[in-house]
Scaffold this motif. Structure first.
Motif, mmCIF file in Angstrom:
data_model
loop_
_atom_site.group_PDB
_atom_site.id
_atom_site.type_symbol
_atom_site.label_atom_id
_atom_site.label_comp_id
_atom_site.label_asym_id
_atom_site.label_seq_id
_atom_site.Cartn_x
_atom_site.Cartn_y
_atom_site.Cartn_z
ATOM 1 N N ASP A 36 -30.091 54.489 80.016
ATOM 2 C CA ASP A 36 -29.417 53.392 80.692
ATOM 3 C C ASP A 36 -28.206 52.931 79.874
ATOM 4 O OD1 ASP A 36 -29.715 51.183 82.900
ATOM 5 O OD2 ASP A 36 -29.388 50.100 81.010
ATOM 6 N N GLU A 39 -29.741 49.234 78.428
ATOM 7 C CA GLU A 39 -31.119 49.132 77.957
ATOM 8 C C GLU A 39 -31.549 50.431 77.276
ATOM 9 O OE1 GLU A 39 -33.056 46.441 78.144
ATOM 10 O OE2 GLU A 39 -31.380 45.335 79.045
ATOM 11 N N THR A 43 -33.027 57.131 82.109
ATOM 12 C CA THR A 43 -32.748 56.931 83.523
ATOM 13 C C THR A 43 -32.735 58.283 84.234
ATOM 14 O OG1 THR A 43 -30.349 57.075 83.202
ATOM 15 C CG2 THR A 43 -31.350 54.890 83.081
ATOM 16 N N THR A 45 -30.849 59.815 86.323
ATOM 17 C CA THR A 45 -29.521 59.778 86.938
ATOM 18 C C THR A 45 -28.796 61.118 86.892
ATOM 19 O OG1 THR A 45 -28.661 58.977 84.819
ATOM 20 C CG2 THR A 45 -29.161 57.316 86.490
ATOM 21 N N SER A 68 -34.098 62.984 83.830
ATOM 22 C CA SER A 68 -33.454 62.236 82.752
ATOM 23 C C SER A 68 -32.772 63.162 81.748
ATOM 24 C CB SER A 68 -34.491 61.386 82.017
ATOM 25 O OG SER A 68 -35.555 62.212 81.547
ATOM 26 N N ALA A 103 -24.836 55.369 82.866
ATOM 27 C CA ALA A 103 -25.787 55.909 81.886
ATOM 28 C C ALA A 103 -25.067 56.206 80.579
ATOM 29 C CB ALA A 103 -26.445 57.176 82.437
#
Length: 385
Positions: A36, A39, A43, A45, A68, A103
């Motif tokens: 992320d 964070e 992710t 993504t 990920s 990301a």
């Protein structure tokens, strides 16, 4: 887990140039995690990131096993400077694409922070792997570095694999870059190595008598169900199933390109040295498999900051002494390929800064939070460290 080198074959011109000078081409694959943007969590993504990749580089970037993860692969190169430029551009473009997709790109062997288990990329092959092998790759993913060195004779290549066996533990130690998993220190420099070894075909390459025996073993392993196809032959060194190369694949992905380039230079010089030994009829050392397993375990545990096993004497030695021994052994081929000056500088940097694992632990000691380690990894992957 298995990819083409840059999604392309070596050009005729490059092959002719290498052959005329009796030089070896090389290519690199690197796998990364997607975290992320703010964070410290992985992710899923990868599709969003791939959609942001420029068309000119799309063939060199692809999915990995989990959503990920993402993988890049360089085109084959003759010059180390060309390899560096290709990998620098790939890292920069994929990092930028990840940022546009919300990301961050991390060159790290395992997910350092706690988080949910990532889902598979939706392909028939990966679903077959999960169905057959279950949950052997939990977490956010396992990310490695693979180096391909050209070799035009499969029979010679098999004997090079035999000669490589005693040298690979120290190269593995040099790549160690996964001390943290799930937000805690595992006590290992490369926790990815420990997790990766659960797959049934991961481990030191067995001593092989011939290319025919190699092919027979591949066939037998497929028939046994231990792998779906030759792409799942995860020995630490193997013949590529798609290209005329020896592929060395035991290392973590490393945070910065300096260490990747050093690994590539040393690997090519080592393969070139061993090809000469094979052609001269020098027998490969018959290192006992349990000792090799112990040396690879030691590499995963200590990295370069501890000890490993001197395969000639079978005694523990400081890992850096063995790394220096490897460097001196391949020095003539480093010089012949024009890599000696660069490799010397990169060895000095690795010695002074330590492996990725050591650097991650230093960040945690200074900052006190795994989130700071994630931030540092993102900067190092972009080339900002």
């Amino acid at each position: 887990m298995d990819a083409a080198v840059g999604g392309t074959t070596i050009s005729e011109a490059l092959a002719a140039e290498a052959e005329s000078q009796e030089l070896f081409t090389l290519g690199v694959e690197e796998e990364y995690l997607l975290f992320d943007a703010t964070e410290p969590r992985a992710t899923e993504t990868v599709d969003d990131v791939l959609a942001e990749i420029p068309a000119a580089l799309r063939e060199s970037v692809q999915h990995e096993y989990l959503r990920s993860q993402i993988e890049v692969a360089s085109p084959p190169q003759l010059e180390l400077s060309g390899l560096h430029a290709a990998m620098r551009d790939l890292r920069a473009e994929v990092s930028a694409a990840a940022e546009r997709a919300g990301a961050r790109l991390l060159a790290v062997g395992t997910g350092p922070a706690a988080g949910p288990v990532a889902r598979l990329v939706d392909t028939p092959r990966y679903h077959r792997m999960r169905e057959r092998f279950g949950d052997l790759s939990p977490g956010q993913g396992l990310c490695g570095t693979h180096v391909h060195v050209s070799i035009d004779d499969a029979e010679c290549g098999v004997h090079v694999l035999n000669h490589l066996r005693p040298w690979l533990p120290i190269l593995q130690a040099a790549t160690a870059n996964s001390p943290f998993f799930g937000g805690r220190d595992t006590g290992y420099a490369s926790w990815r190595s420990v997790m990766w070894e659960r797959w049934p075909t991961v481990g030191p390459t067995p001593y092989l008598e011939s290319h025919d025996q190699y092919l027979t073993l591949v066939s037998d392993l497929e028939a046994s169900g231990a792998m779906l196809d030759e792409g799942m032959l995860y020995w630490y060194a193997r013949l590529s199933a798609r290209y005329p190369t020896v592929e060395i694949r035991m290392g973590d992905v490393m945070p910065g390109l300096d260490d990747t380039m050093l690994l590539a230079a040393l690997t090519r010089a080592l393969v070139a040295t061993l090809v000469s030994d094979v052609r001269d009829g020098v027998p490969a050392p018959r290192v006992p498999d349990p000792l090799l397993v112990a040396a690879h375990w030691r590499a995963a545990h200590d990295g370069l900051e501890g000890v490993n096993i001197d395969m000639a004497t079978r005694e523990p030695r400081p890992a850096w002494r063995l790394m220096r021994q490897l460097f001196d052994y391949v020095r003539p081929e480093l010089e012949r390929h024009g890599d000696l000056d660069t490799a010397t500088v990169l060895m000095g940097r690795l010695r002074s800064r330590g492996t990725g694992a050591a650097r991650q632990r230093a960040v945690l000691a200074q900052q006190g939070n795994v989130a700071d380690v994630v931030d540092w990894l993102a900067r190092a992957t972009r080339g900002d460290e």
